[in-house]
Design an enzyme around this catalytic site. Structure first.
Site, PDB file in Angstrom:
ATOM      1  N   PRO A   1       0.827  -1.309  -0.130  1.00  0.00           N
ATOM      2  CA  PRO A   1      -0.119   0.077  -0.013  1.00  0.00           C
ATOM      3  C   PRO A   1       0.727   1.173  -0.098  1.00  0.00           C
ATOM      4  O   PRO A   1       1.911   1.627   0.800  1.00  0.00           O
ATOM      5  CB  PRO A   1      -0.667  -0.071   1.319  1.00  0.00           C
ATOM      6  N   GLU A   2       0.388   2.292  -0.832  1.00  0.00           N
ATOM      7  CA  GLU A   2       1.038   3.590  -0.787  1.00  0.00           C
ATOM      8  C   GLU A   2       0.073   4.529  -0.360  1.00  0.00           C
ATOM      9  O   GLU A   2      -1.137   4.128  -0.153  1.00  0.00           O
ATOM     10  CB  GLU A   2       1.605   3.764  -2.309  1.00  0.00           C
TER      11      GLU A   2
END
Ligand SMILES: [Zn+2]
Length: 280
Positions: free
Chosen positions: A5-6
């Site tokens: 996840p960013e």
């Protein structure tokens, strides 16, 4: 690796949790007892019980749950972590749920993390800026976006590639492997260029593309690869919009050349060698 996840995925989680649990009072917390990136404090249930969740913030890829009484809980999804929301929790708990926070209205949020690189840490709210993880973070590109001049100054003298520069959370917080490739493609900057050698117009293009790419990804609830889901289990749809990431061999949408994949600092970079000319 690289499919973690960013910022857009974390922001999507933040928004969805915010609209569902803000104002809720914690009825109880249960822990799996298993260690995550660091041990989860055994005092967490006792310290959160009875507190009202007042805010949900984000810095880079960190979520910050703000409770009354000036207590905060910071959370990082790590490689495979996710928050799940249940208006009415199912009887059966899936494996890998390490923290369950129940609110007085019966809703629960669960932190699930099979690989256990995630983070949950209680911090006194006035001490957040001094937290060991948060204090290292550079500005957040959605709330505090550095402009071309600021980026140019940040990069002065550095020899790292612009790709690695964008991934360095101490310089800018929240950009990861997927969006770094997309930002550089749209800015037409070769990912192999030394960040310290970029010219002002290139920084201008990059500073413009950072919030554009991240904003579009947030609008589509992020990019789903392997683990990531929103808090209600939906997949993000930005994957369809990726122009270079994971598209090696496909034709560049601008010039038709095949997209190339290279490895920089053990991570894949995707780019178009014609559109992103060296030193252009
Ligand atoms: Zn091209």
């Amino acid at each position: 690796v690289g499919r973690v996840p960013e910022l857009p995925e974390v922001e999507t989680v933040r928004r969805m949790l915010e609209s569902r649990v803000i104002g809720g009072v914690v009825r109880g917390v249960r822990l799996s007892g298993l260690r995550l990136r660091e041990p989860v404090s055994k005092t967490l249930p006792r310290r959160l019980k009875g507190r009202r969740l007042e805010s949900l913030g984000r810095r880079g890829k960190y979520l910050i749950f703000g409770f009354d009484g000036a207590l905060s809980m910071i959370s990082h999804l790590g490689m495979s972590g996710r928050w799940l929301f249940h208006a009415e929790p199912p009887a059966r708990r899936p494996p890998h749920v390490h923290v369950r926070i129940a609110f007085e209205n019966e809703a629960e949020i669960w932190f699930e993390d099979p690989r256990r690189f995630g983070l949950l840490r209680l911090v006194a709210t006035p001490q957040l800026d001094r937290d060991a993880s948060l204090r290292l973070l550079g500005p957040d590109p959605m709330t505090d976006a550095p402009d071309a001049g600021a980026l140019h100054a940040l990069a002065r003298g550095t020899r790292v590639s612009i790709k690695s520069f964008l991934l360095d959370q101490r310089r800018i917080a929240g950009i990861g492997n997927i969006y770094a490739s997309e930002i550089l493609y749209r800015a037409r900057v070769d990912p192999r260029r030394a960040a310290g050698r970029l010219k002002r117009p290139e920084w201008a293009a990059i500073s413009e593309r950072i919030p554009e790419v991240l904003g579009e990804a947030i609008d589509r609830m992020g990019t789903t690869f392997s683990m990531y889901r929103t808090v209600t289990g939906e997949m993000g749809s930005f994957g369809e919009q990726l122009r270079v990431y994971d598209r090696a061999g496909e034709a560049c949408g601008v010039c038709g050349q095949p997209i190339r994949r290279i490895v920089q600092a053990q991570r894949s970079t995707y780019f178009c060698a014609r559109c992103q000319r060296r030193g252009a």
